[in-house]
Write a protein that holds these residues in place. Structure first.
Motif, short mmCIF file in Angstrom:
data_model
loop_
_atom_site.label_atom_id
_atom_site.label_comp_id
_atom_site.label_asym_id
_atom_site.label_seq_id
_atom_site.Cartn_x
_atom_site.Cartn_y
_atom_site.Cartn_z
N GLY A 83 32.43 48.35 61.74
CA GLY A 83 33.83 48.37 61.94
C GLY A 83 34.25 47.63 63.15
O GLY A 83 35.31 46.79 63.42
N ALA A 143 40.81 52.94 61.51
CA ALA A 143 40.93 54.44 61.41
C ALA A 143 39.35 55.09 61.22
O ALA A 143 38.68 54.48 60.56
CB ALA A 143 41.62 54.90 60.22
N CYS A 196 22.46 58.66 68.79
CA CYS A 196 21.29 57.89 68.90
C CYS A 196 20.76 57.48 70.38
O CYS A 196 20.95 56.55 70.83
CB CYS A 196 21.25 56.58 67.93
SG CYS A 196 21.51 56.76 66.42
N CYS A 206 26.85 55.55 55.82
CA CYS A 206 26.17 56.09 54.90
C CYS A 206 26.01 57.67 55.12
O CYS A 206 26.49 58.20 55.91
CB CYS A 206 24.82 55.69 55.03
SG CYS A 206 23.86 55.82 56.45
N ALA A 217 20.99 48.37 64.23
CA ALA A 217 22.57 48.13 64.50
C ALA A 217 23.08 46.56 64.27
O ALA A 217 24.23 46.31 64.07
CB ALA A 217 23.13 49.07 65.66
C1 LIG Z 1 19.01 58.20 63.65
C2 LIG Z 1 19.04 56.78 63.44
C3 LIG Z 1 18.51 55.98 64.49
C4 LIG Z 1 18.62 54.64 64.58
N1 LIG Z 1 17.97 53.78 65.35
C5 LIG Z 1 18.20 52.51 65.34
C6 LIG Z 1 17.24 51.71 66.40
O1 LIG Z 1 16.57 52.48 67.13
N2 LIG Z 1 17.62 50.41 66.73
C7 LIG Z 1 18.58 49.78 65.84
O2 LIG Z 1 19.06 48.59 66.11
N3 LIG Z 1 19.29 50.43 64.91
C8 LIG Z 1 19.19 52.03 64.69
N4 LIG Z 1 19.56 52.78 63.72
C9 LIG Z 1 20.57 51.89 62.69
C10 LIG Z 1 22.12 51.43 63.07
O3 LIG Z 1 22.38 52.56 64.31
C11 LIG Z 1 23.15 51.69 61.98
O4 LIG Z 1 22.70 50.72 60.86
C12 LIG Z 1 24.31 51.19 62.34
O5 LIG Z 1 24.72 51.90 63.61
C13 LIG Z 1 25.32 51.78 61.29
O6 LIG Z 1 26.70 51.39 61.78
P1 LIG Z 1 27.94 51.55 60.65
O7 LIG Z 1 29.00 50.94 61.36
O8 LIG Z 1 27.60 50.75 59.13
O9 LIG Z 1 27.81 53.00 60.33
P2 LIG Z 1 28.49 54.33 60.93
O10 LIG Z 1 27.78 54.17 62.34
O11 LIG Z 1 27.94 55.41 60.39
O12 LIG Z 1 30.07 54.24 61.29
C14 LIG Z 1 30.72 54.76 60.21
C15 LIG Z 1 31.93 55.36 60.69
O13 LIG Z 1 32.98 55.77 59.61
C16 LIG Z 1 33.58 56.94 59.88
N5 LIG Z 1 33.91 57.44 58.37
C17 LIG Z 1 33.28 57.73 57.32
N6 LIG Z 1 34.19 57.87 56.33
C18 LIG Z 1 35.74 57.79 56.82
C19 LIG Z 1 36.89 58.13 56.38
N7 LIG Z 1 37.13 58.26 55.08
N8 LIG Z 1 38.06 57.78 57.14
C20 LIG Z 1 37.69 57.47 58.66
N9 LIG Z 1 36.53 57.29 59.19
C21 LIG Z 1 35.51 57.34 58.29
C22 LIG Z 1 32.26 57.77 60.08
O14 LIG Z 1 32.60 59.18 60.85
C23 LIG Z 1 31.80 56.79 61.28
O15 LIG Z 1 32.37 56.78 62.50
C24 LIG Z 1 19.43 54.08 63.51
C25 LIG Z 1 20.46 54.77 62.71
C26 LIG Z 1 20.08 56.35 62.75
C27 LIG Z 1 20.88 56.79 61.63
#
Ligand SMILES: Cc1cc2nc3c(=O)[nH]c(=O)nc-3n(C[C@H](O)[C@H](O)[C@H](O)COP(=O)(O)OP(=O)(O)OC[C@H]3O[C@@H](n4cnc5c(N)ncnc54)[C@H](O)[C@@H]3O)c2cc1C
Length: 312
Positions: free
Chosen positions: A20, A37, A50, A121, A286
């Motif tokens: 985002g 948001a 993490c 997710c 990430a």
């Molecule tokens: C435990 C773990 C370890 C990892 N380790 C690594 C690593 O070592 N190296 C690496 O590069 N990557 C790593 N990853 C992968 C990487 O961190 C993720 O793929 C990436 O950060 C995901 O980002 P995102 O923005 O898609 O989702 P998210 O970070 O999940 O962000 C989504 C956001 O949307 C919000 N949201 C959801 N629904 C709503 C709603 N209806 N209204 C408002 N807000 C909402 C959530 O609360 C959250 O803040 C790891 C992931 C995990 C889970």
């Protein structure tokens, strides 16, 4: 009827995680008005919990922890013209391009031209499996355990059993050992470990976590606190009682698209709705979620700017 504050923007982004934030910067830099948001009080999505390193090699050429990676992304985000609404949960999206949002200062209605769903997710919970027995305290998903341990500072148990060998489970297995807990074992129903090779090496082998392949948990014991689980060996059909006070499930992740479901028809989703990050598919890294966010932000900005002449 409660008082509802009205907002309008070119692009509404739901979620202020890696995807985002990058989408917001790209869209704002392309000239679009952007509102982001997020239901959490702080930016970064799952990144702040993490605390291990392994982030940012592709994007920044160095190994960062999740919080460090998040801070760098948020700095770029803050320098852009995107507007951030923390602690705001998007409750629904309507076909007329309006979002209903709840926040501590009341309800908001946000009209938009384009919407980017970057809501991350969900973890599959153990209760989705055919498990008999009690429903005691001490049973968590790996992500819940990580959040409680790293952000809440809670001590969630001392004898830990892990079901499933997904990446978060492997990272938490290492973390529990580092915290002085006993990781009794990790059960995996398949004949090989899941997760990334790197986590298998650095979390499982390096910390001598006992792995029991071809096995699953079939029953849970104890109440109000967990006292053990029945481990079912799928190859021999035999059962074994494992004593533990904490059960962590690491059964996999799936994109959270709940908000989009009501907008789906036979031909797919509305053209104004875009997906990125883990809401599109689960990104192991990430950097990859950020890169996809950037592309999606540019595409959404182009559509929004093209439609400006026609009005909302
Ligand atoms: C435990 C773990 C370890 C990892 N380790 C690594 C690593 O070592 N190296 C690496 O590069 N990557 C790593 N990853 C992968 C990487 O961190 C993720 O793929 C990436 O950060 C995901 O980002 P995102 O923005 O898609 O989702 P998210 O970070 O999940 O962000 C989504 C956001 O949307 C919000 N949201 C959801 N629904 C709503 C709603 N209806 N209204 C408002 N807000 C909402 C959530 O609360 C959250 O803040 C790891 C992931 C995990 C889970």
């Amino acid at each position: 009827m409660p008082f509802i504050r009205d907002f309008s923007t070119d692009i509404l982004i739901i979620g202020c995680g890696a995807a985002g934030m990058a989408a917001a910067v790209a869209a704002a830099d392309s000239g679009a008005e952007v509102i982001v948001a997020d239901d959490r009080p702080v930016p970064g999505g799952i990144l702040p919990q993490c605390v291990h390193s392994g982030f940012g090699l592709g994007r920044y050429g160095q190994e960062l922890t999740g919080p460090e990676y998040s801070e760098r992304e948020f700095r770029r985000f803050r320098a852009s013209s995107a507007v951030y609404f923390p602690g705001c949960r998007v409750l629904s999206l309507s076909p007329d391009r309006t979002a209903m949002v709840s926040s501590s200062d009341g309800l908001k209605s946000i009209r938009f031209r384009e919407c980017i769903l970057a809501a991350g997710c969900r973890e599959r919970s153990i209760w989705s499996l055919p498990v008999s027995g009690t429903r005691p305290e001490g049973v968590y998903t790996a992500g819940e355990a990580q959040e409680m341990t790293e952000l809440g500072g809670y001590d969630i148990g001392s004898r830990v059993f892990i079901l499933g060998s997904g990446d978060i489970g492997q990272i938490m297995a290492r973390r529990f050992v580092q915290l002085g807990k006993t990781v009794v074992g990790m059960a995996e129903q398949r004949g090989e470990l899941g997760g990334m090779k790197r986590n298998q090496e650095e979390c499982i082998r390096a910390f001598s976590i006992p792995v029991i392949l071809n096995s699953t948990v079939s029953a849970i014991h104890g109440y109000p606190r967990l006292t053990g689980v029945t481990l079912h060996h799928l190859d021999s059909g035999s059962d074994e009682l494992i004593e533990c006070d904490t059960l962590i499930s690491a059964l996999g992740l799936e994109p959270d698209r709940e908000l989009a479901e009501s907008l789906r028809n036979e031909s797919g989703y509305s053209a104004w709705l875009h997906f990125c990050g883990n809401a599109d598919f689960v990104h192991e890294i990430a950097d990859s979620a950020s890169a996809q966010g950037e592309k999606t932000g540019k595409i959404a900005a182009e559509s929004a700017l093209n439609s400006r002449n026609g009005g909302l």
